[in-house]
Design an enzyme around this catalytic site. Structure first.
Site, PDB file in Angstrom:
ATOM      1  N   THR A 141      46.523  40.641  32.910  1.00 28.40           N
ATOM      2  CA  THR A 141      45.516  41.140  34.167  1.00 28.40           C
ATOM      3  C   THR A 141      45.130  39.789  34.711  1.00 28.40           C
ATOM      4  O   THR A 141      45.496  38.784  34.484  1.00 28.40           O
ATOM      5  CB  THR A 141      44.385  41.717  33.019  1.00 28.40           C
ATOM      6  OG1 THR A 141      43.322  41.394  33.903  1.00 28.40           O
ATOM      7  CG2 THR A 141      44.313  40.465  31.947  1.00 28.40           C
ATOM      8  N   ASP A 142      44.355  40.078  35.786  1.00 29.62           N
ATOM      9  CA  ASP A 142      43.874  39.155  36.630  1.00 29.62           C
ATOM     10  C   ASP A 142      42.525  38.447  36.046  1.00 29.62           C
ATOM     11  O   ASP A 142      42.386  37.229  36.509  1.00 29.62           O
ATOM     12  CB  ASP A 142      43.211  39.658  38.020  1.00 29.62           C
ATOM     13  CG  ASP A 142      42.358  40.953  38.037  1.00 29.62           C
ATOM     14  OD1 ASP A 142      42.115  41.293  36.870  1.00 29.62           O
ATOM     15  OD2 ASP A 142      41.783  41.064  38.960  1.00 29.62           O
ATOM     16  N   GLU A 143      42.209  38.944  34.982  1.00 29.35           N
ATOM     17  CA  GLU A 143      40.949  38.392  34.338  1.00 29.35           C
ATOM     18  C   GLU A 143      41.439  37.081  33.666  1.00 29.35           C
ATOM     19  O   GLU A 143      40.404  36.318  33.369  1.00 29.35           O
ATOM     20  CB  GLU A 143      40.334  39.323  33.177  1.00 29.35           C
ATOM     21  CG  GLU A 143      39.801  40.382  33.759  1.00 29.35           C
ATOM     22  CD  GLU A 143      39.131  41.424  33.149  1.00 29.35           C
ATOM     23  OE1 GLU A 143      38.439  40.861  32.028  1.00 29.35           O
ATOM     24  OE2 GLU A 143      39.009  42.761  33.339  1.00 29.35           O
TER      25      GLU A 143
ATOM     26  N   TYR B 178      38.460  39.226  25.315  1.00 25.56           N
ATOM     27  CA  TYR B 178      39.661  39.980  25.879  1.00 25.56           C
ATOM     28  C   TYR B 178      40.607  39.333  26.747  1.00 25.56           C
ATOM     29  O   TYR B 178      41.726  38.888  26.494  1.00 25.56           O
ATOM     30  CB  TYR B 178      38.906  41.272  26.840  1.00 25.56           C
ATOM     31  CG  TYR B 178      40.127  41.901  27.541  1.00 25.56           C
ATOM     32  CD1 TYR B 178      40.951  42.571  27.124  1.00 25.56           C
ATOM     33  CD2 TYR B 178      40.022  41.685  28.977  1.00 25.56           C
ATOM     34  CE1 TYR B 178      42.132  42.983  27.982  1.00 25.56           C
ATOM     35  CE2 TYR B 178      40.978  42.389  29.927  1.00 25.56           C
ATOM     36  CZ  TYR B 178      41.965  42.839  29.370  1.00 25.56           C
ATOM     37  OH  TYR B 178      42.978  43.613  30.081  1.00 25.56           O
TER      38      TYR B 178
ATOM     39  N   LYS C 259      44.381  37.989  26.024  1.00 25.44           N
ATOM     40  CA  LYS C 259      45.693  38.288  26.994  1.00 25.44           C
ATOM     41  C   LYS C 259      46.155  36.932  27.354  1.00 25.44           C
ATOM     42  O   LYS C 259      47.494  37.010  27.611  1.00 25.44           O
ATOM     43  CB  LYS C 259      45.144  39.026  28.122  1.00 25.44           C
ATOM     44  CG  LYS C 259      44.378  40.528  28.018  1.00 25.44           C
ATOM     45  CD  LYS C 259      45.611  41.264  27.597  1.00 25.44           C
ATOM     46  CE  LYS C 259      46.655  41.738  28.631  1.00 25.44           C
ATOM     47  NZ  LYS C 259      47.893  42.861  28.101  1.00 25.44           N
TER      48      LYS C 259
HETATM   49  P1  NAD Z   1      44.076  51.370  27.118  1.00 22.59           P
HETATM   50  O1  NAD Z   1      43.066  50.776  26.257  1.00 22.59           O
HETATM   51  O2  NAD Z   1      43.793  52.505  28.218  1.00 22.59           O
HETATM   52  O3  NAD Z   1      45.249  51.533  26.505  1.00 22.59           O
HETATM   53  C1  NAD Z   1      45.921  50.943  25.498  1.00 22.59           C
HETATM   54  C2  NAD Z   1      46.847  51.653  24.662  1.00 22.59           C
HETATM   55  O4  NAD Z   1      47.632  50.658  23.582  1.00 22.59           O
HETATM   56  C3  NAD Z   1      46.249  52.809  23.732  1.00 22.59           C
HETATM   57  O5  NAD Z   1      47.104  53.975  23.859  1.00 22.59           O
HETATM   58  C4  NAD Z   1      46.212  52.344  22.328  1.00 22.59           C
HETATM   59  O6  NAD Z   1      46.192  53.418  21.267  1.00 22.59           O
HETATM   60  C5  NAD Z   1      47.479  51.408  22.429  1.00 22.59           C
HETATM   61  N1  NAD Z   1      47.313  50.448  21.216  1.00 22.59           N
HETATM   62  C6  NAD Z   1      46.161  49.834  21.104  1.00 22.59           C
HETATM   63  N2  NAD Z   1      46.489  48.653  20.107  1.00 22.59           N
HETATM   64  C7  NAD Z   1      47.750  49.005  19.572  1.00 22.59           C
HETATM   65  C8  NAD Z   1      48.736  48.528  18.623  1.00 22.59           C
HETATM   66  N3  NAD Z   1      48.273  47.645  17.688  1.00 22.59           N
HETATM   67  N4  NAD Z   1      49.982  49.030  18.361  1.00 22.59           N
HETATM   68  C9  NAD Z   1      50.243  50.258  19.258  1.00 22.59           C
HETATM   69  N5  NAD Z   1      49.509  50.633  20.087  1.00 22.59           N
HETATM   70  C10 NAD Z   1      48.237  50.135  20.382  1.00 22.59           C
HETATM   71  O7  NAD Z   1      44.536  50.309  28.121  1.00 22.59           O
HETATM   72  P2  NAD Z   1      44.991  50.325  29.821  1.00 22.59           P
HETATM   73  O8  NAD Z   1      43.802  50.295  30.471  1.00 22.59           O
HETATM   74  O9  NAD Z   1      45.935  51.223  29.864  1.00 22.59           O
HETATM   75  O10 NAD Z   1      45.819  48.837  29.662  1.00 22.59           O
HETATM   76  C11 NAD Z   1      46.950  48.454  29.539  1.00 22.59           C
HETATM   77  C12 NAD Z   1      47.532  47.104  29.657  1.00 22.59           C
HETATM   78  O11 NAD Z   1      47.327  47.042  31.051  1.00 22.59           O
HETATM   79  C13 NAD Z   1      46.640  46.276  28.964  1.00 22.59           C
HETATM   80  O12 NAD Z   1      47.697  45.379  28.396  1.00 22.59           O
HETATM   81  C14 NAD Z   1      45.718  45.787  29.699  1.00 22.59           C
HETATM   82  O13 NAD Z   1      45.414  44.282  29.404  1.00 22.59           O
HETATM   83  C15 NAD Z   1      46.525  45.714  31.121  1.00 22.59           C
HETATM   84  N6  NAD Z   1      45.660  45.907  32.108  1.00 22.59           N
HETATM   85  C16 NAD Z   1      44.748  46.699  32.189  1.00 22.59           C
HETATM   86  C17 NAD Z   1      44.267  46.969  33.540  1.00 22.59           C
HETATM   87  C18 NAD Z   1      43.021  48.016  34.012  1.00 22.59           C
HETATM   88  O14 NAD Z   1      42.450  48.143  34.833  1.00 22.59           O
HETATM   89  N7  NAD Z   1      42.929  48.981  32.791  1.00 22.59           N
HETATM   90  C19 NAD Z   1      44.299  46.076  34.626  1.00 22.59           C
HETATM   91  C20 NAD Z   1      45.009  45.146  34.492  1.00 22.59           C
HETATM   92  C21 NAD Z   1      45.984  44.827  33.186  1.00 22.59           C
END
Ligand code: NAD
Length: 362
Positions: A140-142, A166, A170
């Site tokens: 993430t950009d965070e 968080y 990351k």
């Molecule tokens: P989300 O919270 O919607 O989904 C996370 C998924 O991971 C869920 O399906 C959950 O069941 C699964 N999970 C959690 N812990 C687990 C474990 N121990 N073992 C197996 N599965 C597990 O998250 P998201 O928004 O889809 O984000 C996905 C990735 O992208 C993350 O790594 C996040 O840091 C990164 N990201 C998200 C954003 C955003 O805007 N949402 C932006 C940049 C990066």
């Protein structure tokens, strides 16, 4: 190019599920195995569109279970990991950081350990070359911290300065991925993306929260003065960016992915309110479908806006400079904010059965 078998961790989450849909549509001969623990954020229904695809398989399990990951890598002949699984909600990381340390740091470490063992050590023990492989880490950009109003956007060279549990978790995982490349030669790439929006987004996050609260005639909570600025990218454009990194990215590199699309939170909310008002004005069937929508506010959803105490340590501004990804990988987002937000609102209006189950009292 030979067919790939991808292990997609967190594939039942928001971005993971959209990525799986995208990948199987655009790479139909590849195989996708999703490994997901189905936490509160994971939803098998988000994978319904690919459920009957013979190239798709779902495994319910935890990324911290290293033995399970090793077995999957061996038995399914996985050559590519795309690692989305994480605890991802900043508010939850403030009230309960333990799960973030466990999944985001220990979980990533577990995947790296299993990858090194199955792809590098085991063949080496048999006198063979490592299995051709790729470990792609989604970040993430965070991790870059916060920016002032006039500061230049984050580049891949910006020093890490995470401010929430968080983003700190990351950042730690990003460093572990980097170290496994430099120390053990694991073939990794990483991407740092800005805020995503689109279908299958859990309704605790800003855009789906606003849409679903309007439909349920609930207050639209805005933290502090609402002037926190984020860069927004349509989720499928994130999936395309990851595909380009997997196919054209250099090993050991990280790539920023962004939409060049900065918005203050309050302005995002105003746009969503305007589009929701217009949708109800032009489609009378919506009033029957959502009888509670904007009931108390007489069709003016912006009247539901309620300012609440700001989040502790709330970062003021994130902005992504994606020049490296644009130039090196020819990456350009295809969806404008206008088209992306319209598609998103439409999806929520037409998929009540998906989100209503996730919201108390709807
Ligand atoms: P989300 O919270 O919607 O989904 C996370 C998924 O991971 C869920 O399906 C959950 O069941 C699964 N999970 C959690 N812990 C687990 C474990 N121990 N073992 C197996 N599965 C597990 O998250 P998201 O928004 O889809 O984000 C996905 C990735 O992208 C993350 O790594 C996040 O840091 C990164 N990201 C998200 C954003 C955003 O805007 N949402 C932006 C940049 C990066």
């Amino acid at each position: 190019m030979t067919n790939k078998t991808l292990l997609v961790t967190g594939g039942a989450g928001f971005i993971g599920a959209n990525f799986v849909h995208y990948w199987l549509k655009n790479n139909p001969d590849d195989n996708v195995v999703v490994l997901d623990a189905l936490t509160y954020a994971g939803n098998k229904a988000s994978l319904d569109p690919v459920q009957d695809n013979s190239h798709f398989e779902f495994v319910h399990g935890n990324i911290c279970d290293t033995a399970l990951v090793e077995t999957l890598l061996r038995d399914k002949s996985v050559d590519t990991i795309v690692h989305f699984a994480a605890e991802s909600h900043v508010d939850r990381s403030i009230t309960g950081p333990d799960a973030f340390i466990e999944t985001n740091i220990i979980g990533t470490y577990s995947l790296l350990k299993a990858s090194k063992k199955v792809w590098i050590e085991e063949p080496k023990g048999q006198g063979k070359d490592p299995v051709p492989h790729r470990f792609h880490h989604v970040s993430t950009d965070e991790v870059y911290g916060t920016l002032g109003p006039d500061e230049a956007a984050f580049t891949e060279e910006t020093a890490y300065a995470p401010n929430s549990p968080y983003s700190a978790s990351k950042a730690a995982s990003d460093h572990l991925v980097r170290a496994y490349h430099h120390t053990y030669g694991l073939e990794v790439t990483s991407s740092n993306c800005s805020n995503n929006y689109g279908p299958y987004h859990f309704p605790e996050k800003l855009i789906p929260l606003i849409i679903t609260n309007i439909l349920n005639d609930k207050p639209l909570p805005i933290y502090g003065d609402g002037q926190q600025i984020r860069d927004w990218l349509y989720v499928e454009d994130h999936a395309r960016g990851i595909e380009l990194v997997l196919k054209k990215g250099r090993l050991g590199e990280n790539y920023n992915i962004g939409g060049n699309n900065e918005w203050a939170n309050i302005d995002i909310v105003k746009v969503v309110c305007k589009l929701m008002n217009e949708a109800f004005e032009t489609d009378s069937a919506l009033i029957q479908k959502y009888p509670n929508a904007m009931k108390a506010s007489c069709g003016k959803s912006e009247d539901l806006v309620t300012y609440v105490t700001d989040r502790a340590g709330h970062d003021r501004r994130y902005a992504i400079n994606a020049t490296k990804t644009n130039n090196e990988l020819s990456y350009v987002p295809t969806e404008s904010f206008e088209t992306g937000i319209a598609v998103t609102i439409d999806w929520y209006l037409n998929n009540q059965q998906w989100w209503a189950a996730l919201i108390d009292g709807s």
